[in-house]
Design an enzyme around this catalytic site. Structure first.
Site, short mmCIF file in Angstrom:
data_model
loop_
_atom_site.label_atom_id
_atom_site.label_comp_id
_atom_site.label_asym_id
_atom_site.label_seq_id
_atom_site.Cartn_x
_atom_site.Cartn_y
_atom_site.Cartn_z
N ASP A 208 10.42 4.36 -28.11
CA ASP A 208 9.68 5.58 -27.82
C ASP A 208 10.49 6.56 -26.98
O ASP A 208 11.24 6.16 -26.08
CB ASP A 208 8.38 5.21 -27.09
CG ASP A 208 7.36 6.31 -27.10
OD1 ASP A 208 7.52 7.27 -27.89
OD2 ASP A 208 6.38 6.22 -26.33
N HIS A 209 10.33 7.83 -27.27
CA HIS A 209 10.91 8.94 -26.49
C HIS A 209 12.41 8.75 -26.23
O HIS A 209 12.87 8.76 -25.09
CB HIS A 209 10.15 9.12 -25.18
CG HIS A 209 8.83 9.83 -25.38
ND1 HIS A 209 8.74 11.18 -25.59
CD2 HIS A 209 7.57 9.35 -25.44
CE1 HIS A 209 7.46 11.51 -25.75
NE2 HIS A 209 6.74 10.42 -25.67
N GLU B 97 10.18 9.47 -35.98
CA GLU B 97 9.19 10.47 -35.56
C GLU B 97 9.88 11.49 -34.68
O GLU B 97 10.76 11.14 -33.88
CB GLU B 97 8.05 9.80 -34.79
CG GLU B 97 7.07 10.80 -34.17
CD GLU B 97 5.88 10.13 -33.51
OE1 GLU B 97 5.06 9.54 -34.25
OE2 GLU B 97 5.77 10.17 -32.27
N LYS C 286 -2.53 11.89 -19.05
CA LYS C 286 -2.51 10.44 -19.02
C LYS C 286 -3.85 9.84 -18.59
O LYS C 286 -4.42 10.22 -17.58
CB LYS C 286 -1.42 9.95 -18.05
CG LYS C 286 -0.01 10.42 -18.40
CD LYS C 286 0.47 9.84 -19.71
CE LYS C 286 1.89 10.26 -20.03
NZ LYS C 286 2.36 9.77 -21.33
N HIS D 230 0.29 11.89 -29.21
CA HIS D 230 0.91 11.30 -28.03
C HIS D 230 0.00 11.47 -26.82
O HIS D 230 -0.88 12.32 -26.80
CB HIS D 230 2.26 11.95 -27.75
CG HIS D 230 3.37 11.44 -28.61
ND1 HIS D 230 4.63 11.18 -28.13
CD2 HIS D 230 3.40 11.10 -29.92
CE1 HIS D 230 5.40 10.73 -29.11
NE2 HIS D 230 4.67 10.68 -30.21
#
Length: 478
Positions: A151-152, A264, A306, A340
């Site tokens: 991820d990221h 992605e 978040k 996300h």
């Protein structure tokens, strides 16, 4: 296995394949589980078991790799265009709950999902993350497809350890190459910036871009007209991100050789909203450059923060998602809309599913950690009090790399709360965010105690996770 052996070893899962038995066992007076291999033990490392022809193996990376070679469903794979969800697990013990929640939903799961930032804060490696997920996949008897998301990823140097660990889904985050200032630049400034872009890597020119895009596009229920300013702004804002995604793709293609993988592109952690025109430009350029992206994560209108539900006008978001979905359909429904910071956005999920027809990827992470703290508040309130006060002391520093808006003064110190009030903090906006973003500091200080608590209450934690994700996945069932 003899009765005497059964008294000493508790079998938690078993697979018999090609004449060899593989079992996870709990051994009294030992730390955690071991793998018992009976039959062909070649490739495994361990000590001889009491059963003839058996080997008791620690749950090491080497033994995980050996087991994956024997049992192919333990390898993560690409998931394609199925409705999917990523389950970040910062502690390495939440996957049983994720499996329990996703079973029979039709949602394709990514059980191993961590970013470089998260790994740095938890002290885990990409290999540990995927192995922890794999052991739970084996223990729970999951034999359907599952994925692993690196991820990221921001730089070329981020890629190799995830490739080596067998990841199959790579989230490219070119946010540092997005020019948010373009949002307010005048046309002369935009043209000056456009001249400095890497047109060779983009395999085009500004004149070609203007010829291709400075016109009206009629999509599925959506009309997009690019005037000069709107187009040059989109180019300046996102062309650098497109170019960096191409760089990252080339690194992946070289590193992965013939192994299949998915990519992605994520531009959600930027300072400005991704307009529908900009989404169209990004998708068109990635398509022109033959970037095989399976999903795109724009920054939507409103705020995705978040650990809490969507902040903003759901009617406006409904229209916004409908526009993004129309663009996806225009490009042949060849990629998914990625949500996300997707946990706890219960008002968003039905909108995304309705407009995309299921072309959605949901990405969650810290919400599973918060469920661990919820359990702690119930079973060990004294420890939770320490964690709460510690998080309050570290929030202002730890929040710097996150989009959050919790107000510290709205979260009470533990001395002002009774034990029965502690679990309620996990339902309060500001407390959830304070506890969410301080996970790295908390794990540095309380990680051992937290893991011991979860080990002692493993079944309860699985129940907490399942109950929490049942709510998340209800709208995504296919």
């Amino acid at each position: 296995m003899t009765n005497q052996t059964l008294q000493r070893e508790i079998v938690t899962s078993r697979v018999f394949r090609d004449g060899t038995s593989y079992m996870l066992i709990d051994q009294p007076n030992s730390n955690g589980k071991s793998l018992l291999v009976t039959g062909d033990t070649s490739g495994f490392t361990g000590v001889a078991g009491e059963i003839e022809g058996s080997l008791v193996c620690a749950l090491t990376a080497e033994n995980a790799a050996a087991l994956r070679r024997r049992l192919p469903w333990l390898n993560p794979v690409p998931l394609g265009l199925r409705t999917s969800a990523g389950f970040g697990d910062r502690l390495g013990v939440a996957t049983p709950g994720h499996i329990a929640a996703v079973w029979n939903t039709g949602v394709a799961p990514i059980f191993a999902q961590q970013s470089v930032r998260e790994n740095n804060r938890t002290g885990r490696t990409p290999q540990q993350v995927v192995d922890d997920a794999m052991w739970s996949v084996f223990a729970c008897g999951w034999q359907e497809a599952w994925g692993a998301d690196a991820d990221h990823l921001k730089t070329i140097n981020d890629v190799p350890p995830f490739v080596a660990a067998g990841y199959t889904f790579f989230t490219i985050d070119p946010g540092e190459h997005v020019d948010d200032a373009a949002e307010t630049d005048d046309l002369n400034t935009l043209y000056a910036k456009a001249g400095a872009l890497d047109w060779a890597l983009l395999e085009t020119s500004l004149d070609d871009v203007k010829r291709n895009y400075q016109r009206t596009f009629v999509l599925n229920g959506l009309t997009l007209t690019f005037d000069e300013h709107m187009l040059i702004k989109a180019v300046v804002k996102y062309a650098g991100a497109v170019a960096h995604t191409v760089r990252m793709l080339r690194q992946l293609q070289n590193s992965m050789a013939n192994r299949p993988f998915e990519l992605e592109m994520s531009v959600d952690e930027t300072g400005t909203t991704t307009s529908l025109h900009e989404h169209f430009y990004i998708a068109a350029e990635l398509t022109r450059l033959n970037v095989p992206f399976v999903s795109l994560a724009p920054r939507f209108v409103g705020r995705f923060e978040k650990g809490v539900d969507y902040i903003g006008d759901l009617g406006e978001l409904d229209t916004n998602i409908a526009g993004h979905a129309a663009i996806i359909k225009h490009f042949g429904s060849r990629y998914k809309l990625s949500l996300h910071t997707g946990s706890d956005k219960f008002g968003v999920y039905p909108l995304a599913m309705r407009h995309t027809g299921g072309l959605v990827h949901l990405k969650t992470a810290g919400t599973s950690y918060l469920e661990a703290l919820r359990l702690m508040a119930h079973v060990n309130p004294a420890l939770f009090r320490q964690v709460l006060d510690f998080a309050l002391d570290h929030y202002e520093n730890d929040r710097k790399t996150y989009h959050v808006s919790a107000v510290l003064q709205k979260v009470p110190r533990s001395c002002n709360l009774g034990d029965a009030q502690l679990p309620l903090l996990l339902d309060q906006f500001d407390a959830r965010q304070v506890l969410h973003v301080t996970f790295g500091s908390v794990l540095d200080h309380f990680g051992t105690a937290l893991r011991q608590m979860l080990a002692a209450h493993a079944d309860a934690y699985t129940d907490y996770i399942k109950r929490h994700f049942d709510k998340h996945l209800e709208a995504f069932k296919t």
